[in-house]
Write a protein that holds these residues in place. Structure first.
Motif, PDB file in Angstrom:
ATOM      1  N   LEU A 225     -14.357  32.694  -2.438  1.00 45.40           N
ATOM      2  CA  LEU A 225     -13.592  33.933  -2.607  1.00 45.40           C
ATOM      3  C   LEU A 225     -13.588  34.405  -4.056  1.00 45.40           C
ATOM      4  N   ILE A 226     -13.530  33.466  -4.979  1.00 46.31           N
ATOM      5  CA  ILE A 226     -13.606  33.844  -6.399  1.00 46.31           C
ATOM      6  C   ILE A 226     -14.942  34.530  -6.678  1.00 46.31           C
ATOM      7  N   SER A 227     -16.007  33.983  -6.100  1.00 43.03           N
ATOM      8  CA  SER A 227     -17.340  34.574  -6.270  1.00 43.03           C
ATOM      9  C   SER A 227     -17.396  35.984  -5.695  1.00 43.03           C
ATOM     10  N   ILE A 228     -16.819  36.179  -4.492  1.00 41.40           N
ATOM     11  CA  ILE A 228     -16.794  37.503  -3.861  1.00 41.40           C
ATOM     12  C   ILE A 228     -15.971  38.478  -4.693  1.00 41.40           C
ATOM     13  N   ALA A 229     -14.818  38.009  -5.190  1.00 39.23           N
ATOM     14  CA  ALA A 229     -13.936  38.868  -5.989  1.00 39.23           C
ATOM     15  C   ALA A 229     -14.632  39.340  -7.264  1.00 39.23           C
ATOM     16  N   LYS A 230     -15.285  38.423  -7.951  1.00 37.14           N
ATOM     17  CA  LYS A 230     -15.948  38.784  -9.206  1.00 37.14           C
ATOM     18  C   LYS A 230     -17.122  39.730  -8.957  1.00 37.14           C
ATOM     19  N   LYS A 231     -17.834  39.484  -7.865  1.00 35.44           N
ATOM     20  CA  LYS A 231     -18.972  40.337  -7.518  1.00 35.44           C
ATOM     21  C   LYS A 231     -18.521  41.761  -7.230  1.00 35.44           C
ATOM     22  N   ASN A 232     -17.346  41.909  -6.604  1.00 35.71           N
ATOM     23  CA  ASN A 232     -16.840  43.230  -6.208  1.00 35.71           C
ATOM     24  C   ASN A 232     -15.757  43.767  -7.142  1.00 35.71           C
ATOM     25  N   LYS A 233     -15.559  43.088  -8.276  1.00 34.42           N
ATOM     26  CA  LYS A 233     -14.574  43.502  -9.287  1.00 34.42           C
ATOM     27  C   LYS A 233     -13.162  43.629  -8.701  1.00 34.42           C
ATOM     28  N   LEU A 234     -12.785  42.626  -7.924  1.00 34.00           N
ATOM     29  CA  LEU A 234     -11.456  42.590  -7.318  1.00 34.00           C
ATOM     30  C   LEU A 234     -10.535  41.674  -8.116  1.00 34.00           C
ATOM     31  N   LEU A 235      -9.251  41.953  -8.023  1.00 32.21           N
ATOM     32  CA  LEU A 235      -8.256  41.088  -8.647  1.00 32.21           C
ATOM     33  C   LEU A 235      -8.169  39.779  -7.870  1.00 32.21           C
ATOM     34  N   ILE A 236      -7.737  38.722  -8.567  1.00 38.45           N
ATOM     35  CA  ILE A 236      -7.576  37.410  -7.943  1.00 38.45           C
ATOM     36  C   ILE A 236      -6.139  36.959  -8.174  1.00 38.45           C
ATOM     37  N   LYS A 248       5.316  25.357   6.034  1.00 38.26           N
ATOM     38  CA  LYS A 248       4.489  24.604   6.982  1.00 38.26           C
ATOM     39  C   LYS A 248       4.095  23.244   6.419  1.00 38.26           C
ATOM     40  N   THR A 249       3.976  23.159   5.108  1.00 36.09           N
ATOM     41  CA  THR A 249       3.631  21.897   4.460  1.00 36.09           C
ATOM     42  C   THR A 249       4.646  21.624   3.351  1.00 36.09           C
ATOM     43  N   ARG A 250       4.605  20.430   2.795  1.00 35.37           N
ATOM     44  CA  ARG A 250       5.540  20.083   1.730  1.00 35.37           C
ATOM     45  C   ARG A 250       5.057  20.704   0.420  1.00 35.37           C
ATOM     46  N   LEU A 251       5.782  21.695  -0.066  1.00 33.18           N
ATOM     47  CA  LEU A 251       5.418  22.333  -1.326  1.00 33.18           C
ATOM     48  C   LEU A 251       6.639  23.016  -1.918  1.00 33.18           C
ATOM     49  N   THR A 252       6.533  23.363  -3.185  1.00 31.99           N
ATOM     50  CA  THR A 252       7.636  24.035  -3.863  1.00 31.99           C
ATOM     51  C   THR A 252       7.105  25.207  -4.681  1.00 31.99           C
ATOM     52  N   VAL A 253       8.002  25.967  -5.255  1.00 31.85           N
ATOM     53  CA  VAL A 253       7.616  27.139  -6.046  1.00 31.85           C
ATOM     54  C   VAL A 253       6.799  26.691  -7.262  1.00 31.85           C
ATOM     55  N   GLY A 254       5.664  27.341  -7.471  1.00 30.62           N
ATOM     56  CA  GLY A 254       4.830  27.027  -8.619  1.00 30.62           C
ATOM     57  C   GLY A 254       3.706  26.061  -8.319  1.00 30.62           C
ATOM     58  N   GLN A 255       3.708  25.481  -7.129  1.00 36.21           N
ATOM     59  CA  GLN A 255       2.672  24.519  -6.776  1.00 36.21           C
ATOM     60  C   GLN A 255       1.309  25.199  -6.656  1.00 36.21           C
ATOM     61  N   TYR A 256       1.318  26.448  -6.179  1.00 35.45           N
ATOM     62  CA  TYR A 256       0.126  27.296  -6.165  1.00 35.45           C
ATOM     63  C   TYR A 256       0.504  28.563  -6.917  1.00 35.45           C
ATOM     64  N   SER A 257      -0.303  28.952  -7.877  1.00 30.10           N
ATOM     65  CA  SER A 257       0.102  30.079  -8.723  1.00 30.10           C
ATOM     66  C   SER A 257      -1.107  30.884  -9.169  1.00 30.10           C
ATOM     67  N   THR A 258      -0.809  31.944  -9.916  1.00 25.84           N
ATOM     68  CA  THR A 258      -1.852  32.799 -10.486  1.00 25.84           C
ATOM     69  C   THR A 258      -2.003  32.451 -11.963  1.00 25.84           C
ATOM     70  N   PRO A 259      -3.163  31.960 -12.393  1.00 26.94           N
ATOM     71  CA  PRO A 259      -3.357  31.646 -13.810  1.00 26.94           C
ATOM     72  C   PRO A 259      -3.079  32.858 -14.698  1.00 26.94           C
ATOM     73  N   GLU A 260      -2.611  32.594 -15.896  1.00 27.26           N
ATOM     74  CA  GLU A 260      -2.205  33.658 -16.820  1.00 27.26           C
ATOM     75  C   GLU A 260      -3.292  34.699 -17.024  1.00 27.26           C
ATOM     76  N   GLN A 261      -4.532  34.251 -17.100  1.00 25.99           N
ATOM     77  CA  GLN A 261      -5.649  35.180 -17.303  1.00 25.99           C
ATOM     78  C   GLN A 261      -5.698  36.243 -16.200  1.00 25.99           C
ATOM     79  N   TYR A 262      -5.513  35.807 -14.969  1.00 25.05           N
ATOM     80  CA  TYR A 262      -5.611  36.735 -13.834  1.00 25.05           C
ATOM     81  C   TYR A 262      -4.345  37.569 -13.672  1.00 25.05           C
ATOM     82  N   LEU A 263      -3.226  37.030 -14.142  1.00 24.05           N
ATOM     83  CA  LEU A 263      -1.995  37.821 -14.144  1.00 24.05           C
ATOM     84  C   LEU A 263      -2.125  38.963 -15.149  1.00 24.05           C
ATOM     85  N   ASP A 264      -2.697  38.656 -16.322  1.00 20.92           N
ATOM     86  CA  ASP A 264      -2.942  39.690 -17.335  1.00 20.92           C
ATOM     87  C   ASP A 264      -3.883  40.768 -16.789  1.00 20.92           C
TER      88      ASP A 264
END
Length: 285
Positions: A225-236, A248-264
């Motif tokens: 998906l990262i490859s597709i996004a970069k090819k089509n100039k999409l946000l990630i 559905k699974t054991r997780l908490t806030v922040g366990q999966y996030s958007t890296p600062e670069q992509y947030l910028d």
């Protein structure tokens, strides 16, 4: 960038969610309740008090008419959120109707009361499968939200299922509504996982981004998906799809996030779109 509260199908209130983010060292979140923007203002106020940046968002339900499968569009930073209120309202109506039918089927099959299911849904703007399962837990028929009983009742593969799938607005209309509201439309995890060909059809329609980092996607899918996004100039973007005790699974806030670069990049993209819209409005008089 993808959190649910009690207003939809999460188990935590807005303040509890933001305090959890503080404790976990998360400095930016987005409250993306299903077809509900009622928590955005309160979340922003509580976030400011606690030095948490809250990005206004909503997870809009949609149907891919080509396959009949559901799709979810995360809408961020809408300039005119009132323009998608109608869509939220119509989606909420069909969801509530489906939820009520499933509740009545569950009450007919188990010694539950409608009042108990509604009590488990207190604080939510709608009625979800999780609330029915919560009521079944209260009555001792299961000790978990997800598991054998959930699959029996809500899996399309089960002969005993009580599943009612709402017919939401077509995904193309949802993306256009987000565009008209001056927002950023990001295709959420589930549609990507369950409907592989959907991306190729939605990118030409103005899809702005893809949710890549998610508990619902395998590592191999992330790389593709990262490859597709970069090819089509999409946000990630990325997010935990946090639902509290309804995860559905054991997780908490922040366990999966958007890296600062992509947030910028998201904020830079938003700024660029606003300038283009302003320029277009001047040209059009």
């Amino acid at each position: 960038m993808h959190c649910h509260t009690r207003l939809s199908d999460g188990s935590m209130g807005i303040e509890e969610l933001i305090m959890l983010a503080v404790k976990n060292g998360v400095d930016t979140i987005s409250v993306t309740d299903h077809d509900c923007m009622a928590g955005n203002v309160r979340a922003k106020i509580i976030g400011e008090r606690n030095n948490i940046r809250v990005i206004p968002g909503v997870e809009l339900s949609a149907t891919d008419k080509e396959t009949g499968k559901s799709a979810h569009i995360l809408a961020y930073l809408c300039d005119s959120p009132d323009r998608i209120e109608g869509l939220c309202h119509s989606n909420a109506i069909v969801r509530k109707r489906a939820g009520q039918y499933m509740m009545l089927k569950a009450v007919g099959r188990y010694p539950l009361s409608v009042e108990l299911v509604q009590k488990c849904a207190t604080g939510s703007m709608n009625l979800y499968k999780h609330h029915i399962m919560h009521a079944l837990m209260e009555c001792g028929f299961t000790n978990t939200i997800y598991g054998e009983l959930y699959d029996d009742l809500f899996s399309s593969l089960s002969d005993n299922n009580i599943l009612i799938t709402p017919a939401y607005a077509p995904v193309e209309e949802v993306i256009k509504a987000v565009q008209d509201a001056g927002g950023i439309a990001v295709l959420a995890h589930t549609a990507i996982a369950d409907n592989p060909g959907i991306l190729e059809r939605l990118i030409p329609l103005g899809l702005d981004g893809i949710e890549v980092w998610s508990p619902h996607l395998l590592k191999e899918a992330e790389e593709r998906l990262i490859s597709i996004a970069k090819k089509n100039k999409l946000l990630i973007t990325g997010g935990s799809d946090f639902h509290g005790m309804y995860n559905k699974t054991r997780l908490t806030v922040g366990q999966y996030s958007t890296p600062e670069q992509y947030l910028d990049e998201l904020f830079a993209y938003k700024s660029k779109k606003k300038k283009q819209q302003k320029k277009a409005s001047v040209v059009n008089g």
